[in-house]
Design an enzyme around this catalytic site. Structure first.
Site, PDB file in Angstrom:
ATOM      1  N   LYS A  80       0.849  -1.201   0.000  1.00  0.00           N
ATOM      2  CA  LYS A  80       0.000   0.000   0.000  1.00  0.00           C
ATOM      3  C   LYS A  80       0.881   1.245   0.000  1.00  0.00           C
ATOM      4  O   LYS A  80       1.912   1.290   0.691  1.00  0.00           O
ATOM      5  CB  LYS A  80      -0.895  -0.012   1.253  1.00  0.00           C
ATOM      6  CG  LYS A  80      -1.923   1.125   1.303  1.00  0.00           C
ATOM      7  CD  LYS A  80      -2.751   1.055   2.585  1.00  0.00           C
ATOM      8  CE  LYS A  80      -3.846   2.111   2.632  1.00  0.00           C
ATOM      9  NZ  LYS A  80      -4.616   2.067   3.884  1.00  0.00           N
ATOM     10  N   SER A 155      -9.678   1.913   3.096  1.00  0.00           N
ATOM     11  CA  SER A 155      -8.825   2.668   2.197  1.00  0.00           C
ATOM     12  C   SER A 155      -7.825   1.817   1.413  1.00  0.00           C
ATOM     13  O   SER A 155      -7.326   2.268   0.392  1.00  0.00           O
ATOM     14  CB  SER A 155      -8.047   3.713   3.003  1.00  0.00           C
ATOM     15  OG  SER A 155      -7.147   3.076   3.895  1.00  0.00           O
ATOM     16  N   SER A 179      -9.743  -0.267   7.353  1.00  0.00           N
ATOM     17  CA  SER A 179      -9.170  -0.116   6.017  1.00  0.00           C
ATOM     18  C   SER A 179      -8.503  -1.359   5.450  1.00  0.00           C
ATOM     19  O   SER A 179      -8.143  -1.382   4.277  1.00  0.00           O
ATOM     20  CB  SER A 179      -8.153   1.035   6.010  1.00  0.00           C
ATOM     21  OG  SER A 179      -8.828   2.263   5.974  1.00  0.00           O
TER      22      SER A 179
END
Ligand SMILES: [Zn+2]
Lengths: 491, 498
Positions: A80, A155, A179
């Protein structure tokens, strides 16, 4: 079947017998990314050269160390974009960090690299991890591999989509209020948020420091355990990282559910679940009982205040954490600014997207003199109550299960203009974050063809136990076969 | 129009108005590394921005880890100031934007400082005073904005973050000071204490010790506090006292003109020799303090605090008292010898090496201190070990060397690092105390200055000086002046008085 879609243990075994090389795995991943990611949008940056170099190094290491090599040696992973990688642009999907090349690597990423894992690149996410659909990325949309007109969740939507689409067998995400778990649920993969303080946050671009935690996306619970045990553990660079030694999840992973008492929070199943999610969850519960688990209702009464408290605490911390984004030392800044005020305001206005600005304003307000007691202090008190709820509940059960998300993946754009609806996406994940306990999301089945996740939580620092239960649930429910987009795309 | 402050006399002003003064002192800790990262705390002489790392640059993702040594030094300071050390403390974020503050917040302590309460005793012109301490807390320093001379007209500033993150103790005193002179004496005593504890180098010129003052006036005999002015960056004892004096004059003039004073922030202007208003803020600062989620609370176990209490060195006032009682020194000598922590040590080592205490004190205070100051050194770094001073003083005490010779040798020792007692032997400078050897020189002196001899015999004591002087010159200073005087007196008998 592609090697990338098989469990990490099989890939690791094949790497050791020479059935496959890391270079071949990585080339396959790079090929799939080239073929599929244009439509999917999971990656912001694919580090092709770095991946090939690391793969070649992993192959040399496997040749020398053989069985002694770490089990992740040669395995491709995706990262990420909120996790810093030395020498690789890291933006947190924000314009304000465009061009930021960190001179250091996040501890979790470094530990994967030291174990020989190969980094494929940086995955898309909501800007500074603020969002539940990955639509807040300043750079691109990410689509749900199961339904291209739907969000992957957020997210960490890029990481979830990359694993679900078989672009990488594993990915790192971060979870502040859900997330990792929510996109895992929406994309039909396993996601695990370890106990707060179990994985170092060093090098993780902070959203809300007291909640942020790094964790894996994988296709199976066993794979999540392998990534987890590699990245977890004390780190002198993070004062909030626990000095406790890490309990290896592997020895207990396959112990199953027989005789375990699983708590089902009454407050969770009563309110606001989509009928499809409700059906899948109830069916899953029956199969867990059939697998030997004992389901018991538990009560988490403070849960109803958790989301409100979270949306005070997280923005408050974010408003301070993001103050360093002033355009002076990194990022494009504000060309042509004459005064300091122009520079600061210009850089931040141009650099931050609307959701980030909204949360900075919310957080600044909550910390302001005269409002601190009513908002921030109050929210911290709620947080204590939520943690006490869990403490009480865990006294009577071995783990808690709940749906991960009240809905399946929603359509792109559907909640973009309604922040409160978007915030509701986290209603079932946030309480576990506030309590700091480990929680996983495991695929539980499909509703109208879209994945539904089942959340498994355990007491703080019982991460190995949490993974064991998650794996048990996964076995009881049968791992849903993720879509092989490559096959679908190439008839 | 208000009267020009300069026209009001300070003495007159304080007759009517009582100044109420409190000081906030920032002291950089002498730790090896910065407060929250591994960079050096001593950044002197380093090229701009070379003493930095991701943490003190505030790069995204970098995290702070508290420096235990800085916490130890702050607690030690609190213990020396008789503060309470609460078992739990924490770090908070103080949020504001400024280019020298890379994170957009300063890690400081808000409501749970490491040290609470306490007091500092000190002396002003021989009078005992005490100031209550509000709190001592720990925070990180900011970087520096640099405006090099050649960039004077440039439309930009440069930022140097070498100092960013250096541990800074903030010592907040209650408004217990009643004159600029007292404020100065308090700061002198506080600096002395920090030096004794070894927690700060006390260098005000370089900013490792910095002082802000708040001051208000009230009519003598009243209790209510007036509107206070905060005067920033008073970075020497002289500036502190002068700025406060100017502030007394300014406020008194305003008050006597019937004006109402409002709280404001001012700074010292060296060019104008007075305080000047700093840009006033339209609204009160709101730093949005909240507990720093990157740093767990600080738990101070009682055993840790007790162990630190045991590490407290003998503090200046206790030391001065002991020097007086043990070595029979005067209050002034004891005060002088305890100004810097090394001085009393040096004195006691000189004494234990055999020098008489009063002689050692006298020579250290009156001779050695001055020599060292001119050489920009301390007694410890003077190059003269106390044992060598003791050997020299032994020669002085036994009259083997004259005082003037000894003084010259001392100066030479500081300049060259030589052993003064060695020089006495090598150069044959032993004092001539042999009366036979001196008799000839005495006779020659009388013969050469018959008028002085007569004047002395006629009752003029001062005339003897000229006669002694000639003997000293003839022996190149080596003659024992006391013996010369006795010999001269014997040669030049006076009529017995009536
Ligand atoms: Zn540093």
């Amino acid at each position: 079947m592609s090697w990338l879609l098989r469990p990490l243990a099989e890939q690791a075994a094949a790497l050791r017998t020479g059935q496959v090389t890391s270079t071949a795995l990585v080339e396959e991943a790079l090929g799939r990314i080239a073929q599929l990611d244009g439509a999917l949008g999971a990656f912001l940056r694919v580090t092709v050269d770095l991946a090939r170099r690391q793969a070649a190094e992993a192959d040399r290491r496997l040749a020398v160390e053989g069985e002694g090599a770490p089990d992740l040696c040669g395995i491709p992973v995706a990262i990420k974009d909120v996790l810093c990688t030395e020498g690789v642009e890291t933006t947190a999907a924000s314009r304000i960090l465009a061009g930021f090349v960190p001179p250091y690597t996040a501890t979790a990423v470094r530990r994967l690299a030291e174990a020989g894992a190969v980094s494929l690149g940086k995955c898309n996410c909501d800007e500074f991890a603020m969002g539940s659909s990955t639509e807040n990325s300043a750079y691109q949309l990410t689509r749900n591999p199961h339904a291209p007109d739907r969000v992957p969740g957020g997210s960490s939507g890029g990481s979830a989509a990359a694993v679900a689409a078989g672009l990488a067998p594993a990915a790192l995400g971060t979870d502040t209020g859900g997330s990792i778990r929510q996109p895992a649920a929406l994309c039909g993969v396993v996601g695990f948020k370890p106990t707060y303080g179990r994985v170092s946050r060093y090098g993780l671009i902070a959203f809300a420091s007291s909640l942020d935690q790094v964790g894996p996306f994988t296709r199976t619970g066993g794979d999540a355990a392998r990534i987890y045990r590699t990245i977890a553990g004390p780190d002198p660079r993070d004062a909030t990282c626990s000095p406790r030694p890490v309990e290896d999840p592997m020895p207990t992973l396959e112990l199953g559910l027989e005789g375990l008492r699983l708590g089902v929070p009454a407050e969770y199943v009563a309110s606001g679940l989509e009928p499809g999610v409700q059906r899948v969850f109830e069916a899953a519960c029956q199969r867990l009982v059939a697998a030997g688990a004992q389901l018991e209702p538990v009560s988490l009464p403070s849960t109803r205040y958790a989301l409100a408290a979270y949306y005070v605490i997280a923005p408050a911390e974010a408003s301070s954490n993001l103050a360093r984004m002033d355009g002076l030392r990194f990022g494009p800044g504000r060309p042509g600014a004459v005064t300091l005020r122009e520079q600061l305001e210009g850089a931040r206005h141009l650099g931050f997207g609307p959701e980030v600005r909204r949360r900075i304003m919310l957080g600044t307000y909550a910390l302001s003199r005269g409002y601190y007691d009513a908002y921030y202090r109050r929210a911290q008190q709620v947080r204590t109550l939520v943690a006490q709820d869990f403490h009480r509940a865990f006294a009577g059960v071995d783990a808690i299960i709940a749906p991960t998300s009240p809905t399946v993946a929603f359509r792109l754009g559907e909640r973009l203009s309604d922040p409160l609806a978007m915030y509701q996406s986290d209603v079932l994940t946030v309480p576990f974050s506030l309590a700091g306990v480990p929680a996983a999301s495991v695929p539980a089945g499909l509703a109208d063809g879209l994945p539904v996740g089942l959340q498994v939580a355990a007491p703080a620092f019982a991460d190995a136990h949490c993974l064991r239960v998650a794996r048990g649930v996964e076995r009881a429910l049968g791992v849903a076969e993720p879509p092989d987009l490559a096959r679908r795309a190439a008839p | 129009m208000s009267p020009n402050p300069a026209t009001i006399d300070l003495a007159r002003a304080v007759e009517r108005w009582e100044p109420v003064i409190g000081l906030e002192v920032h002291a950089q800790c002498t730790t090896r590394s910065k407060m929250f990262c591994g960079c050096r705390a001593d950044y002197a002489g380093l090229a701009p921005n070379t003493n930095t790392c991701p943490t003190c640059l505030g790069l995204p993702g970098a995290l702070p880890v508290a420096n235990g040594e800085a916490i130890r030094m702050t607690v030690l300071t609190g213990l020396a100031l008789q503060s309470q050390i609460p078992p739990r403390s924490k770090f908070d974020r103080k949020n504001y934007f400024y280019p020298d503050l890379p994170k957009g917040y300063q890690i400081s302590q808000f409501d749970l400082p490491l040290c609470v309460g306490g007091w500092l005793e000190f002396e002003v012109a021989g009078v005992e005073r005490a100031v209550r301490i509000t709190r001592v807390h720990l925070e990180e320093d900011a970087g520096k904005l640099v405006h090099p001379a050649e960039l004077h007209r440039a439309d930009f500033s440069l930022v140097d973050l070498n100092r960013a993150g250096v541990p800074l103790m903030e010592i907040v005193g209650e408004p217990d000071l009643r004159s600029p002179q007292e404020a100065r004496a308090y700061l002198v005593a506080l600096r002395q204490l920090l030096l004794y504890l070894g927690v700060c180098d006390g260098n005000m010129e370089e900013g490792s010790l910095r002082c802000d003052a708040n001051i208000s006036l009230r009519p003598r005999g009243t209790e209510a506090l007036g509107a206070r002015t905060e005067v920033k960056n008073l970075n020497s004892f002289r500036i502190l006292q002068r700025a406060l004096e100017q502030e007394v004059l300014r406020q008194a003039a305003r008050l006597e003109a019937g004006e109402t004073l409002h709280p404001e922030t001012r700074g010292w202007s060296e060019a104008e020799a007075t305080t000047v208003a700093q840009r006033s803020k339209e609204e009160a600062d709101d730093y949005r303090y909240f507990p720093d989620p990157d740093l767990p609370p600080i738990v101070l176990e009682p055993a840790f605090v007790d162990a630190l209490r045991g590490e407290l060195p003998e503090l200046p006032r206790a030391r001065a008292l002991r020097l007086r009682q043990t070595h029979g020194l005067s209050a002034e000598e004891a005060r002088q010898l305890t100004q810097l922590p090394g001085e009393a040590d040096y004195f006691e080592r000189t004494v234990s090496a055999g020098a008489p205490a009063t002689l050692a004190a006298n020579w250290q205070v009156n001779e050695l201190a001055g020599l060292c100051q001119r050489a920009h050194r301390t007694v410890e770094s003077s190059g003269l070990p106390p044992e060598r001073l003791a050997a020299l003083l032994h020669l002085v005490d036994s009259r083997a060397v004259s005082a003037p010779t000894a003084k010259e040798l001392l100066a030479e020792a500081i300049a060259s690092g030589a052993d003064p007692a060695d020089l006495v032997e090598v150069r044959g400078l032993r004092q001539v105390s042999d009366e036979g050897a001196l008799a000839e020189a005495v006779d020659r002196s009388i013969a050469a200055q018959p008028k002085a001899a007569r004047d002395y015999q006629a009752g003029n004591d001062r005339a003897l000086g000229a006669l002694v002087g000639q003997v000293m010159a003839a022996t190149r200073g080596r003659a024992d002046a006391r013996i010369v005087t006795r010999l001269l007196q014997a040669r030049l008998p006076r009529d017995p008085g009536p």
